[in-house]
Enzyme design. Structure first.
Site, PDB file in Angstrom:
ATOM      1  N   THR A  87       0.881  -1.178   0.000  1.00 53.44           N
ATOM      2  CA  THR A  87       0.000   0.000   0.000  1.00 53.44           C
ATOM      3  C   THR A  87       0.910   1.217   0.000  1.00 53.44           C
ATOM      4  O   THR A  87       1.659   1.436   0.957  1.00 53.44           O
ATOM      5  CB  THR A  87      -0.887   0.023   1.265  1.00 53.44           C
ATOM      6  OG1 THR A  87      -1.641  -1.186   1.318  1.00 53.44           O
ATOM      7  CG2 THR A  87      -1.846   1.207   1.224  1.00 53.44           C
ATOM      8  N   LYS A 162      -7.839   1.333  -2.913  1.00 52.29           N
ATOM      9  CA  LYS A 162      -7.447   0.930  -1.550  1.00 52.29           C
ATOM     10  C   LYS A 162      -7.602   2.092  -0.562  1.00 52.29           C
ATOM     11  O   LYS A 162      -8.177   1.932   0.516  1.00 52.29           O
ATOM     12  CB  LYS A 162      -5.995   0.441  -1.587  1.00 52.29           C
ATOM     13  CG  LYS A 162      -5.339   0.198  -0.253  1.00 52.29           C
ATOM     14  CD  LYS A 162      -5.704  -1.119   0.344  1.00 52.29           C
ATOM     15  CE  LYS A 162      -5.120  -1.264   1.737  1.00 52.29           C
ATOM     16  NZ  LYS A 162      -5.570  -2.464   2.409  1.00 52.29           N
ATOM     17  N   LYS A 237      -1.509   5.292   8.616  1.00 48.43           N
ATOM     18  CA  LYS A 237      -0.724   5.333   7.368  1.00 48.43           C
ATOM     19  C   LYS A 237      -1.664   5.499   6.168  1.00 48.43           C
ATOM     20  O   LYS A 237      -1.440   6.343   5.302  1.00 48.43           O
ATOM     21  CB  LYS A 237       0.090   4.034   7.229  1.00 48.43           C
ATOM     22  CG  LYS A 237       0.793   3.907   5.886  1.00 48.43           C
ATOM     23  CD  LYS A 237       1.316   2.500   5.598  1.00 48.43           C
ATOM     24  CE  LYS A 237       1.655   2.376   4.115  1.00 48.43           C
ATOM     25  NZ  LYS A 237       2.111   1.076   3.700  1.00 48.43           N
TER      26      LYS A 237
HETATM   27  P1  NAD Z   1       6.221  -5.674   7.156  1.00 52.68           P
HETATM   28  O1  NAD Z   1       6.913  -4.486   7.724  1.00 52.68           O
HETATM   29  O2  NAD Z   1       5.948  -6.858   8.009  1.00 52.68           O
HETATM   30  O3  NAD Z   1       7.035  -6.206   5.858  1.00 52.68           O
HETATM   31  C1  NAD Z   1       7.765  -5.383   4.989  1.00 52.68           C
HETATM   32  C2  NAD Z   1       9.080  -6.101   4.700  1.00 52.68           C
HETATM   33  O4  NAD Z   1       9.821  -5.357   3.727  1.00 52.68           O
HETATM   34  C3  NAD Z   1       9.978  -6.225   5.931  1.00 52.68           C
HETATM   35  O5  NAD Z   1      10.258  -7.600   6.170  1.00 52.68           O
HETATM   36  C4  NAD Z   1      11.239  -5.444   5.556  1.00 52.68           C
HETATM   37  O6  NAD Z   1      12.432  -6.012   6.067  1.00 52.68           O
HETATM   38  C5  NAD Z   1      11.192  -5.517   4.052  1.00 52.68           C
HETATM   39  N1  NAD Z   1      11.962  -4.472   3.387  1.00 52.68           N
HETATM   40  C6  NAD Z   1      12.081  -3.166   3.731  1.00 52.68           C
HETATM   41  N2  NAD Z   1      12.886  -2.526   2.864  1.00 52.68           N
HETATM   42  C7  NAD Z   1      13.277  -3.440   1.946  1.00 52.68           C
HETATM   43  C8  NAD Z   1      14.116  -3.392   0.798  1.00 52.68           C
HETATM   44  N3  NAD Z   1      14.699  -2.246   0.420  1.00 52.68           N
HETATM   45  N4  NAD Z   1      14.316  -4.527   0.094  1.00 52.68           N
HETATM   46  C9  NAD Z   1      13.714  -5.683   0.478  1.00 52.68           C
HETATM   47  N5  NAD Z   1      12.919  -5.808   1.560  1.00 52.68           N
HETATM   48  C10 NAD Z   1      12.707  -4.689   2.288  1.00 52.68           C
HETATM   49  O7  NAD Z   1       4.860  -5.112   6.533  1.00 52.68           O
HETATM   50  P2  NAD Z   1       3.579  -5.969   6.077  1.00 52.68           P
HETATM   51  O8  NAD Z   1       2.593  -6.009   7.189  1.00 52.68           O
HETATM   52  O9  NAD Z   1       4.035  -7.223   5.434  1.00 52.68           O
HETATM   53  O10 NAD Z   1       2.958  -4.963   4.990  1.00 52.68           O
HETATM   54  C11 NAD Z   1       3.526  -4.824   3.706  1.00 52.68           C
HETATM   55  C12 NAD Z   1       2.650  -3.885   2.906  1.00 52.68           C
HETATM   56  O11 NAD Z   1       1.317  -4.396   2.827  1.00 52.68           O
HETATM   57  C13 NAD Z   1       2.520  -2.481   3.501  1.00 52.68           C
HETATM   58  O12 NAD Z   1       2.532  -1.539   2.447  1.00 52.68           O
HETATM   59  C14 NAD Z   1       1.171  -2.511   4.204  1.00 52.68           C
HETATM   60  O13 NAD Z   1       0.569  -1.232   4.298  1.00 52.68           O
HETATM   61  C15 NAD Z   1       0.386  -3.428   3.301  1.00 52.68           C
HETATM   62  N6  NAD Z   1      -0.723  -4.136   3.956  1.00 52.68           N
HETATM   63  C16 NAD Z   1      -0.561  -4.716   5.186  1.00 52.68           C
HETATM   64  C17 NAD Z   1      -1.620  -5.375   5.772  1.00 52.68           C
HETATM   65  C18 NAD Z   1      -1.460  -6.027   7.124  1.00 52.68           C
HETATM   66  O14 NAD Z   1      -2.489  -6.390   7.723  1.00 52.68           O
HETATM   67  N7  NAD Z   1      -0.248  -6.192   7.631  1.00 52.68           N
HETATM   68  C19 NAD Z   1      -2.861  -5.464   5.122  1.00 52.68           C
HETATM   69  C20 NAD Z   1      -2.991  -4.908   3.840  1.00 52.68           C
HETATM   70  C21 NAD Z   1      -1.909  -4.239   3.282  1.00 52.68           C
END
Ligand code: NAD
Length: 291
Positions: A87, A162, A237
């Site tokens: 997102t 979204k 966010k």
């Molecule tokens: P998270 O923080 O658990 O995962 C993100 C991952 O990206 C981390 O493991 C981090 O180490 C990695 N990362 C950061 N920089 C990086 C780079 N340069 N190269 C490679 N990896 C890198 O977050 P999440 O909960 O998995 O969410 C991911 C996305 O999905 C976000 O944009 C969030 O808004 C969206 N989202 C989350 C949910 C939820 O319920 N968690 C629901 C819908 C959407």
């Protein structure tokens, strides 16, 4: 298919695992060193992307997405597809899509709803923006990781869908919580309030499916001490993204702006960080008229 999966956090790891389980050849990369069983581990995003037919990203925000896109796009072969499921702000989504298109790649912005549970169960909903050809290439993967994929329009349309959805969600959750707090002070029992509103014109997903009052309605984070679920921080966010988009597009979104301000106060100044976004109800309970 040869798939690169970049960003193996709470959402990315189970999504990648579902692609592995479906028989795809997945190479993963995460800066935190996270790996997924059955997927090869690359030492950089560019290495993961080299030779991949589809590169999927699941990253925290637009700044990181743009940095990763700068690394992976030059490593990708023309005709391959970049699918971003994070997102992020609409502008970042469109910038990355243009960059991909200039390099002869297909690109899709495809944020998801359904949370960590949906990611693990393969029941996410994808909201996709991009060309018909790009959507067609990504669709079989959406069908593995999710139960529904809507092609919303051109680049950025998935992110637009979204943030508009989540703006409605933030506003209705606040409205539901403040109405419960008012009902309390008027001496109305919460189960009666639920019984009436959930079948009257005030009903919404926040009331009917995710009721913020413990012990009322279907089981929700309220019944688990407001452990998230969907964290207030993540709602903040998304509300910020909606307000950023509203400013860029010159749209009047006063309720969205107020919801953002309330969640910002809740997360940053009160005790809302790390709680479910429905914990707005105990917040309102402790306050008087005028906040
Ligand atoms: P998270 O923080 O658990 O995962 C993100 C991952 O990206 C981390 O493991 C981090 O180490 C990695 N990362 C950061 N920089 C990086 C780079 N340069 N190269 C490679 N990896 C890198 O977050 P999440 O909960 O998995 O969410 C991911 C996305 O999905 C976000 O944009 C969030 O808004 C969206 N989202 C989350 C949910 C939820 O319920 N968690 C629901 C819908 C959407």
């Amino acid at each position: 298919m040869k798939i690169a999966f970049i960003g193996l956090g709470n959402m990315g790891a189970p999504m990648a695992a579902n692609l592995v389980a479906a028989g795809h050849q997945v190479t993963g990369f995460d800066t935190a060193g996270i790996t997924v069983d059955g997927a090869a581990a690359a030492t950089s995003a560019a290495e993961a992307a080299t030779g991949a037919e589809v590169v999927i990203t699941m990253l925290p925000n637009g700044t990181i997405l743009r940095a990763v896109a700068d690394q992976v796009i030059p490593a990708m072969a023309p005709g391959s597809a970049l699918v971003d499921c994070s997102t992020v702000d609409v502008d970042s989504a469109r910038i990355v899509a243009q960059q991909a298109e200039d390099a002869g790649l297909l690109s899709v912005d495809a944020p998801v709803s359904g949370g960590i549970g949906g990611a693990a169960a393969g029941t996410l909903t994808f909201m996709a923006g991009g060309s018909d050809a790009a959507f067609a290439m990504a669709r079989p993967l959406f069908d593995i990781m999710g139960q529904k994929a809507v092609h919303c329009g051109g680049s950025g349309a998935g992110q637009a869908a979204k943030i508009c959805n989540n703006m409605i969600l933030g506003v209705t959750m606040i409205a539901t919580c403040e109405a419960f707090a008012l009902a309390d002070k008027l001496g109305l029992a919460r189960d009666k309030m639920f019984d009436v509103v959930s079948t009257s014109s005030g009903y919404s997903w926040s009331m009917n499916a995710y009721c913020p009052a413990p012990g009322v309605g279907p089981t929700s984070p309220a019944d688990n001490g407001y452990a998230p679920g969907f964290a207030a921080d993540l709602m903040l966010k998304d509300l910020r993204l909606s307000q950023q988009a509203a400013a860029t597009a010159d749209a009047d979104t006063p309720m969205g702006a107020l919801a953002q301000a309330l969640y910002a106060r809740f997360v940053e100044e009160e005790d809302g960080a790390g709680k479910d976004f429905s914990a707005m109800l105990p917040r309102f309970e402790t306050r008087g008229h005028g906040g």
